[in-house]
Design a protein around this motif. Structure first.
Motif, PDB file in Angstrom:
ATOM      1  N   MET A   1      40.069  46.392  47.602  1.00 28.44           N
ATOM      2  CA  MET A   1      39.664  46.140  46.163  1.00 28.44           C
ATOM      3  C   MET A   1      41.119  45.894  45.554  1.00 28.44           C
ATOM      4  N   GLN A   2      41.293  45.255  44.523  1.00 31.56           N
ATOM      5  CA  GLN A   2      42.480  44.523  43.944  1.00 31.56           C
ATOM      6  C   GLN A   2      42.028  44.671  42.700  1.00 31.56           C
ATOM      7  N   ASP A   3      43.337  44.980  41.584  1.00 27.73           N
ATOM      8  CA  ASP A   3      43.144  45.093  40.124  1.00 27.73           C
ATOM      9  C   ASP A   3      44.101  44.142  39.631  1.00 27.73           C
ATOM     10  N   VAL A   4      43.579  42.973  39.119  1.00 25.40           N
ATOM     11  CA  VAL A   4      44.313  41.873  38.668  1.00 25.40           C
ATOM     12  C   VAL A   4      44.625  41.942  37.181  1.00 25.40           C
ATOM     13  N   ALA A   5      44.230  42.926  36.392  1.00 26.13           N
ATOM     14  CA  ALA A   5      44.578  43.265  34.871  1.00 26.13           C
ATOM     15  C   ALA A   5      44.497  44.659  34.756  1.00 26.13           C
ATOM     16  N   GLY A   6      45.864  45.196  34.432  1.00 28.78           N
ATOM     17  CA  GLY A   6      45.818  46.555  34.015  1.00 28.78           C
ATOM     18  C   GLY A   6      45.738  46.645  32.408  1.00 28.78           C
ATOM     19  N   LEU A 153      32.888  48.592  50.225  1.00 32.64           N
ATOM     20  CA  LEU A 153      33.146  47.301  49.427  1.00 32.64           C
ATOM     21  C   LEU A 153      34.553  47.252  48.930  1.00 32.64           C
ATOM     22  N   GLU A 154      35.576  47.966  49.019  1.00 33.77           N
ATOM     23  CA  GLU A 154      36.714  47.980  48.236  1.00 33.77           C
ATOM     24  C   GLU A 154      37.503  47.052  48.584  1.00 33.77           C
ATOM     25  N   LYS A 155      37.478  46.234  49.863  1.00 36.07           N
ATOM     26  CA  LYS A 155      38.234  45.123  50.372  1.00 36.07           C
ATOM     27  C   LYS A 155      37.434  43.700  50.045  1.00 36.07           C
ATOM     28  N   ASP A 156      36.346  43.568  49.472  1.00 36.35           N
ATOM     29  CA  ASP A 156      35.462  42.583  49.227  1.00 36.35           C
ATOM     30  C   ASP A 156      35.509  42.214  47.715  1.00 36.35           C
TER      31      ASP A 156
END
Length: 570
Positions: A1-6, A153-156
């Motif tokens: 899981m990635q957060d692209v906007a903080g 699903l965290e990595k997807d």
């Protein structure tokens, strides 16, 4: 899981730019957390059809449990109300497309132990692999008001923050509502350009729907839209803050004029009023970060926080550090991020953290909490250093020694003020304020002439008293008068003073210690012109102090302590 906007920052790319890049890069599954479905769908449709953001225009499909899967032409294939079946149909689609699923979080567990729907999560994983390796440009977008992602699903999934409407969007909404009213409405508009700017800023942190409701309420409140209606908009914002659970919207019912003394601090604050407006940006000024106020308990630190918000006509939010650390193990860091996000969604605002040293007492690494306090404190420090949003932080501390030194360096706060025991001039102000507050408006206890002579005599006998102790003396005198059903007299006040032992006696050592700390590290909140008539020792004798620190007439005198805080007048 990635957060692209903080948390939103002015220099970061827009939502359209971010989402367009993710579409181009063929990110297979995106998650947008937002209550504004309509606005999100409008943005996605605009990006999917814009050649500047995507190389290949992509038709947009939508799904909800009530409608099922709706194709770009509005047709609904049968049997697609079921989430797993709808995802299976999406998986088999071989043409380019954007598939927006609303409220799918209901099938992804509840975050408290209820497992996710196995069929749904498995199909999302299959879609992630198929979309990433396939030749057609396809993407699955999950839109939900809550963020709920099961571990499998965290990595997807890639998280994309969808910002609330900015000031420009809200201003356009306000202007459109005013123009619509001008073409046939019955609302009288008496708001100038600066007022429109304040109304738009007051509505920041609301959705467009909430902002429209707030402006409509302001218009119909008395049939007039005026500059003062910013308070009506702030009242609507109060509802949003209450729902967050971590921040408390505090009514700011006092003004700086209700704070006795502290003229140096007041002047500093006065110079920063309206510094979040466009006129300040024209000077190249950033929004002020905030102040740390330390000093003797009961001398007006918390009252000043409320007064600043009222004087600046900004919402006052109080952050309870205890609530940040409450909840499930591992949730404290997320709670702090949520609190910061809620504060930034309410800009411009004043964020008040009372007795901050108690909330972060374990931040120096002494607490047995596996480093949770240090991590939460570190995230707060990083935000204080980097924030550009107009959140003015007012932190108060009685024992600043327990705070880590990095908290006190420049860049976290604009200034550190030391609030000492009131001087003679300040005590006159405090007595006058509390007497007028308790005896005004036809109070039956009125029996005094509140003039300079009275407040001067009272100030003389309360040397070493804090503002809170002076207020308590007024209340104690009123109780004496009430018990005999008569007006308050001067003797009642003097007797209340004689019966009280102030902090300057009971905590003399602690006061001496914090004054020594503040002598070179903090600026005195008291103005230079008010720092006279304080600290004069009375010689021992019939009228001098006894071992308890009081004279034979009951007057408390200042112990031989130098005043704290550097003398810097603003």
């Amino acid at each position: 899981m990635q957060d692209v906007a903080g948390p939103a920052r002015r220099a970061r790319p827009s939502f359209r730019d971010t989402l367009g890049l993710l579409f181009k890069a063929r990110f297979p599954v995106l998650y947008i957390e937002s209550f504004e479905e309509t606005r999100v769908l409008r943005e996605i449709s605009a990006i999917a059809s814009d050649a500047e953001h995507v190389r290949t225009p992509r038709p947009v499909w939508t799904w909800s449990a009530t409608q099922g899967l709706v194709d770009p032409e509005g047709k609904i294939p049968s049997g697609t109300n079921d989430a797993a079946k709808a995802l299976e149909r999406v998986l088999k689609h071989e043409e380019p497309g954007v598939f927006v699923f609303r409220d799918l979080h209901a099938h992804l567990g509840d975050g408290t132990g209820r497992p996710a729907d196995v069929a749904v999560t498995r199909r999302i994983r299959d879609i992630a692999e198929a979309f990433q390796t396939g030749t057609a440009a396809r993407v699955l977008v999950l839109v939900s008001p809550v963020l709920r992602i099961p571990p499998e699903l965290e990595k997807d999934i890639t998280i994309v923050d969808f910002p609330l409407p900015d000031e420009t969007e809200i201003r356009q909404l306000l202007d459109a509502m005013i123009d619509t009213n001008a073409s046939g409405g019955r609302i009288r508009v008496e708001v100038d350009e600066a007022g429109r700017e304040r109304l738009a800023q007051a509505a920041m942190g609301l959705t467009l729907h909430e902002a429209a409701n707030a402006f409509a309420r302001a218009m119909v409140n008395n049939g007039v839209l005026a500059n003062e209606d910013v308070q009506v908009v702030l009242e609507e914002k109060r509802q949003t803050i209450r729902k967050s659970g971590l921040l408390e919207f505090v009514p700011a019912d006092v003004d700086l004029a209700d704070v006795g003394g502290l003229q140096n601090l007041k002047r500093w604050l006065g110079k920063r009023d309206n510094s979040w407006m466009a006129a300040a940006a024209d000077y190249g000024l950033p929004a002020p970060k905030g102040v740390l106020m330390t000093g003797v308990p009961g001398c007006g630190k918390s009252l000043t926080a409320k007064a600043v918000a009222s004087a600046w006509s900004l919402p006052l939010l109080r952050l309870d550090i205890g609530k940040v650390f409450a909840g499930l193990v591992g949730s404290s860091e997320q709670n702090m991020r949520n609190a910061i996000r809620s504060a930034e969604a309410t800009v411009p605002c004043v964020l008040w953290i009372d007795e901050i040293e108690k909330g972060f007492s374990g931040a120096a690494g002494n607490a047995g909490d596996s480093g949770t306090s240090s991590r939460v404190f570190g995230s707060f420090l990083s935000w204080m250093q980097e924030k550009s949003a107009p959140v003015f932080v007012i932190a108060t501390a009685n024992n600043v020694d327990v705070l880590p030194p990095e908290f006190l360096r420049k860049g976290r706060f604009d200034e550190i003020f030391f609030v000492d025991l009131p001087t003679a001039a300040e005590r006159c102000d405090v007595w006058r304020l509390h007497l007028h507050k308790r005896l005004g408006n036809g109070n039956v206890a009125t029996g005094l002439t509140i003039d300079d002579a009275l407040t001067s005599r009272l100030a003389d006998v309360t040397e070493g008293y804090s503002g809170a102790e002076i207020e308590h003396a007024v209340i104690a005198g009123l109780f004496d008068a009430f018990s005999e059903r008569r007006p308050l007299t001067e003797e009642d006040l003097f007797r209340a003073v004689e019966n009280m032992v102030p902090l300057s006696i009971t905590q003399a050592e602690q006061i001496r210690a914090i004054r020594a700390w503040a002598a070179v590290r903090a600026v005195a909140a008291t103005a230079g012109e008010d720092r006279t008539g304080y600290g004069v020792e009375t010689p021992p004798g019939p009228d001098g102090p006894d071992e308890a620190g009081t004279t034979s007439t009951g007057t408390v005198v200042e112990l031989p302590l130098s005043r704290g805080g550097r003398l810097v007048d603003f």
